[in-house]
Design a protein around this motif. Structure first.
Motif, PDB file in Angstrom:
ATOM      1  N   VAL A 163       3.977   4.037  -8.550  1.00 55.35           N
ATOM      2  CA  VAL A 163       5.265   4.695  -8.792  1.00 55.35           C
ATOM      3  C   VAL A 163       4.934   6.076  -9.364  1.00 55.35           C
ATOM      4  O   VAL A 163       4.648   6.222 -10.548  1.00 55.35           O
ATOM      5  N   VAL A 164       4.940   7.081  -8.489  1.00 60.47           N
ATOM      6  CA  VAL A 164       4.348   8.364  -8.856  1.00 60.47           C
ATOM      7  C   VAL A 164       5.302   9.281  -9.609  1.00 60.47           C
ATOM      8  O   VAL A 164       4.858  10.234 -10.252  1.00 60.47           O
ATOM      9  N   GLY A 165       6.612   9.023  -9.533  1.00 66.40           N
ATOM     10  CA  GLY A 165       7.517   9.928 -10.221  1.00 66.40           C
ATOM     11  C   GLY A 165       8.966   9.507 -10.117  1.00 66.40           C
ATOM     12  O   GLY A 165       9.288   8.393  -9.698  1.00 66.40           O
ATOM     13  N   MET A 166       9.842  10.427 -10.509  1.00 60.91           N
ATOM     14  CA  MET A 166      11.273  10.154 -10.529  1.00 60.91           C
ATOM     15  C   MET A 166      12.036  11.385 -10.066  1.00 60.91           C
ATOM     16  O   MET A 166      11.561  12.520 -10.201  1.00 60.91           O
ATOM     17  N   GLU A 167      13.218  11.164  -9.507  1.00 59.62           N
ATOM     18  CA  GLU A 167      14.096  12.273  -9.170  1.00 59.62           C
ATOM     19  C   GLU A 167      14.628  12.904 -10.452  1.00 59.62           C
ATOM     20  O   GLU A 167      15.347  12.267 -11.215  1.00 59.62           O
ATOM     21  N   VAL A 168      14.258  14.139 -10.655  1.00 62.93           N
ATOM     22  CA  VAL A 168      14.795  14.913 -11.769  1.00 62.93           C
ATOM     23  C   VAL A 168      16.087  15.606 -11.332  1.00 62.93           C
ATOM     24  O   VAL A 168      17.015  15.782 -12.122  1.00 62.93           O
ATOM     25  N   GLY A 226       0.778  -1.229   0.000  1.00 64.84           N
ATOM     26  CA  GLY A 226       0.000   0.000   0.000  1.00 64.84           C
ATOM     27  C   GLY A 226       0.807   1.276   0.000  1.00 64.84           C
ATOM     28  O   GLY A 226       0.272   2.357   0.288  1.00 64.84           O
ATOM     29  N   GLY A 227       2.098   1.203  -0.324  1.00 62.94           N
ATOM     30  CA  GLY A 227       2.926   2.398  -0.361  1.00 62.94           C
ATOM     31  C   GLY A 227       2.957   3.029  -1.738  1.00 62.94           C
ATOM     32  O   GLY A 227       2.394   2.508  -2.707  1.00 62.94           O
ATOM     33  N   ILE A 228       3.617   4.190  -1.822  1.00 62.17           N
ATOM     34  CA  ILE A 228       3.894   4.802  -3.114  1.00 62.17           C
ATOM     35  C   ILE A 228       5.400   4.952  -3.248  1.00 62.17           C
ATOM     36  O   ILE A 228       6.140   4.846  -2.271  1.00 62.17           O
ATOM     37  N   MET A 229       5.862   5.202  -4.471  1.00 62.44           N
ATOM     38  CA  MET A 229       7.299   5.186  -4.759  1.00 62.44           C
ATOM     39  C   MET A 229       7.696   6.311  -5.694  1.00 62.44           C
ATOM     40  O   MET A 229       6.895   6.809  -6.468  1.00 62.44           O
ATOM     41  N   MET A 230       8.983   6.677  -5.620  1.00 58.77           N
ATOM     42  CA  MET A 230       9.635   7.403  -6.699  1.00 58.77           C
ATOM     43  C   MET A 230      10.918   6.660  -7.032  1.00 58.77           C
ATOM     44  O   MET A 230      11.445   5.907  -6.205  1.00 58.77           O
ATOM     45  N   ILE A 231      11.407   6.867  -8.237  1.00 61.70           N
ATOM     46  CA  ILE A 231      12.666   6.250  -8.663  1.00 61.70           C
ATOM     47  C   ILE A 231      13.797   7.227  -8.368  1.00 61.70           C
ATOM     48  O   ILE A 231      13.795   8.361  -8.840  1.00 61.70           O
ATOM     49  N   ASN A 232      14.752   6.786  -7.559  1.00 60.95           N
ATOM     50  CA  ASN A 232      15.878   7.636  -7.192  1.00 60.95           C
ATOM     51  C   ASN A 232      16.919   7.702  -8.310  1.00 60.95           C
ATOM     52  O   ASN A 232      17.185   6.698  -8.978  1.00 60.95           O
ATOM     53  N   GLU A 276      -2.094  11.016 -20.521  1.00 64.02           N
ATOM     54  CA  GLU A 276      -2.825   9.969 -19.805  1.00 64.02           C
ATOM     55  C   GLU A 276      -2.120   9.524 -18.524  1.00 64.02           C
ATOM     56  O   GLU A 276      -2.768   9.207 -17.528  1.00 64.02           O
ATOM     57  N   ARG A 277      -0.769   9.508 -18.543  1.00 60.51           N
ATOM     58  CA  ARG A 277      -0.034   8.989 -17.396  1.00 60.51           C
ATOM     59  C   ARG A 277       1.046  10.004 -17.004  1.00 60.51           C
ATOM     60  O   ARG A 277       2.172   9.948 -17.473  1.00 60.51           O
ATOM     61  N   PRO A 278       0.709  10.948 -16.111  1.00 59.08           N
ATOM     62  CA  PRO A 278       1.722  11.904 -15.664  1.00 59.08           C
ATOM     63  C   PRO A 278       2.820  11.228 -14.849  1.00 59.08           C
ATOM     64  O   PRO A 278       2.592  10.225 -14.180  1.00 59.08           O
ATOM     65  N   VAL A 279       4.007  11.784 -14.925  1.00 58.81           N
ATOM     66  CA  VAL A 279       5.142  11.354 -14.103  1.00 58.81           C
ATOM     67  C   VAL A 279       5.654  12.600 -13.398  1.00 58.81           C
ATOM     68  O   VAL A 279       6.135  13.528 -14.041  1.00 58.81           O
ATOM     69  N   TRP A 280       5.519  12.632 -12.073  1.00 55.98           N
ATOM     70  CA  TRP A 280       5.892  13.833 -11.323  1.00 55.98           C
ATOM     71  C   TRP A 280       7.396  13.864 -11.075  1.00 55.98           C
ATOM     72  O   TRP A 280       8.027  12.835 -10.875  1.00 55.98           O
ATOM     73  N   GLY A 281       7.951  15.070 -11.085  1.00 59.36           N
ATOM     74  CA  GLY A 281       9.371  15.258 -10.851  1.00 59.36           C
ATOM     75  C   GLY A 281       9.662  15.588  -9.399  1.00 59.36           C
ATOM     76  O   GLY A 281       8.880  16.287  -8.735  1.00 59.36           O
ATOM     77  N   PHE A 282      10.794  15.098  -8.902  1.00 65.22           N
ATOM     78  CA  PHE A 282      11.221  15.337  -7.527  1.00 65.22           C
ATOM     79  C   PHE A 282      12.653  15.882  -7.517  1.00 65.22           C
ATOM     80  O   PHE A 282      13.428  15.629  -8.439  1.00 65.22           O
ATOM     81  N   SER A 283      12.982  16.595  -6.445  1.00 71.38           N
ATOM     82  CA  SER A 283      14.311  17.186  -6.275  1.00 71.38           C
ATOM     83  C   SER A 283      14.743  16.953  -4.836  1.00 71.38           C
ATOM     84  O   SER A 283      14.087  17.442  -3.910  1.00 71.38           O
ATOM     85  N   ASN A 284      15.840  16.211  -4.636  1.00 68.87           N
ATOM     86  CA  ASN A 284      16.202  15.787  -3.284  1.00 68.87           C
ATOM     87  C   ASN A 284      17.703  15.875  -3.018  1.00 68.87           C
ATOM     88  O   ASN A 284      18.525  15.661  -3.909  1.00 68.87           O
ATOM     89  N   ASP A 285      18.030  16.161  -1.756  1.00 66.30           N
ATOM     90  CA  ASP A 285      19.419  16.314  -1.335  1.00 66.30           C
ATOM     91  C   ASP A 285      20.223  15.019  -1.405  1.00 66.30           C
ATOM     92  O   ASP A 285      21.426  15.060  -1.592  1.00 66.30           O
ATOM     93  N   ASP A 286      19.567  13.867  -1.182  1.00 67.12           N
ATOM     94  CA  ASP A 286      20.302  12.607  -1.016  1.00 67.12           C
ATOM     95  C   ASP A 286      21.373  12.821   0.062  1.00 67.12           C
ATOM     96  O   ASP A 286      22.562  12.572  -0.134  1.00 67.12           O
ATOM     97  N   MET A 287      20.920  13.273   1.236  1.00 70.41           N
ATOM     98  CA  MET A 287      21.834  13.784   2.252  1.00 70.41           C
ATOM     99  C   MET A 287      22.551  12.666   2.998  1.00 70.41           C
ATOM    100  O   MET A 287      21.930  11.828   3.629  1.00 70.41           O
ATOM    101  N   HIS A 288      23.881  12.682   2.923  1.00 72.79           N
ATOM    102  CA  HIS A 288      24.709  11.764   3.699  1.00 72.79           C
ATOM    103  C   HIS A 288      25.590  12.511   4.701  1.00 72.79           C
ATOM    104  O   HIS A 288      26.372  11.891   5.410  1.00 72.79           O
ATOM    105  N   ALA A 289      25.461  13.835   4.736  1.00 70.83           N
ATOM    106  CA  ALA A 289      26.190  14.663   5.693  1.00 70.83           C
ATOM    107  C   ALA A 289      25.449  15.993   5.797  1.00 70.83           C
ATOM    108  O   ALA A 289      24.720  16.383   4.883  1.00 70.83           O
TER     109      ALA A 289
END
Length: 230
Positions: free
Chosen positions: A63-68, A25-31, A92-105
């Protein structure tokens, strides 16, 4: 990357992880997809890469989107990949864009982010926004290090659709000042088709099956999610 479930996988196979998240029951993005493919010799994105990602989104609604944007544009071709996938799947099938730090420090915190357009901050509203694309995303990674500024990255104050006139209008500020008109770029099929805050989408021959906007400030860039065009 899974959201809204308590889940860790032992698999390193994307297909299996996608299935397991959906079953729970979760949702996802592709990193950071740019880690997993290489451009062709001429710099283009191979057709099989585009179709592989399009198939993932076509076959898996959760799978709602991908890291742009990842780590300040670590993989610069991911914006191009996003446009190619949108060109196949929209409207018909939107793919949402994401922007993330991928923080390791700690020093990696605060350079890439989303702004969710929700009435109040709670889990249900954030999930709905992630599923429906009710957010935009920003990064300072598009600018030289000495120029990067969260405060100078465009902040969208309104987005208006006039269905009768066939226009989409965006208003934004940068550093508290109104963003100049030439800083609004509208993109379709990976190409800039209009400059300015108001888009007349019915009378623009360059628009294909979607449109999105990029707003550039003195310190960073803001991206809207795509709008489908029929």
């Amino acid at each position: 990357n899974s959201f809204f479930i308590q889940y860790e996988t032992r698999s390193r196979k994307l297909e299996q992880t996608i299935q397991e998240v959906g079953e729970r029951g979760g949702i996802m993005m592709i990193n950071h997809p740019g880690r997993y493919w290489e451009p062709a010799e001429d710099g283009s994105i191979p057709d099989d890469i585009i179709e592989n990602y399009a198939a993932i989104f076509r076959d898996n609604a959760h799978v709602v989107g991908m890291e742009v944007i990842n780590q300040g544009q670590r993989y610069k071709d991911d914006v191009r990949l996003w446009d190619k996938v949108l060109a196949v799947l929209m409207p018909e099938r939107p793919v949402w864009g994401f922007s993330n730090d991928d923080m390791h420090a700690k020093k990696k915190l605060g350079r890439d982010w989303e702004v969710f357009l929700i009435p109040s901050l709670n889990e249900a509203n954030v999930r709905k926004a992630m599923e429906t694309g009710s957010f935009y995303f920003s990064t300072v990674g598009t600018h030289p290090e000495e120029e990067r500024s969260v405060a100078e990255t465009p902040l969208i104050t309104s987005i208006t659709h006039d269905a009768d006139a066939g226009t989409i209008s965006i208003s934004a500020t940068s550093g508290g000042n109104i963003l100049p008109e030439e800083q609004y770029k509208w993109i379709s099929a990976g190409e800039v088709v209009h400059t300015g805050p108001i888009l007349d989408y019915r009378n623009n021959p360059g628009i294909a099956n979607y449109i999105r906007a990029e707003l550039t400030g003195k310190g960073g860039t803001t991206y809207t999610n795509p709008y489908g065009i029929k």
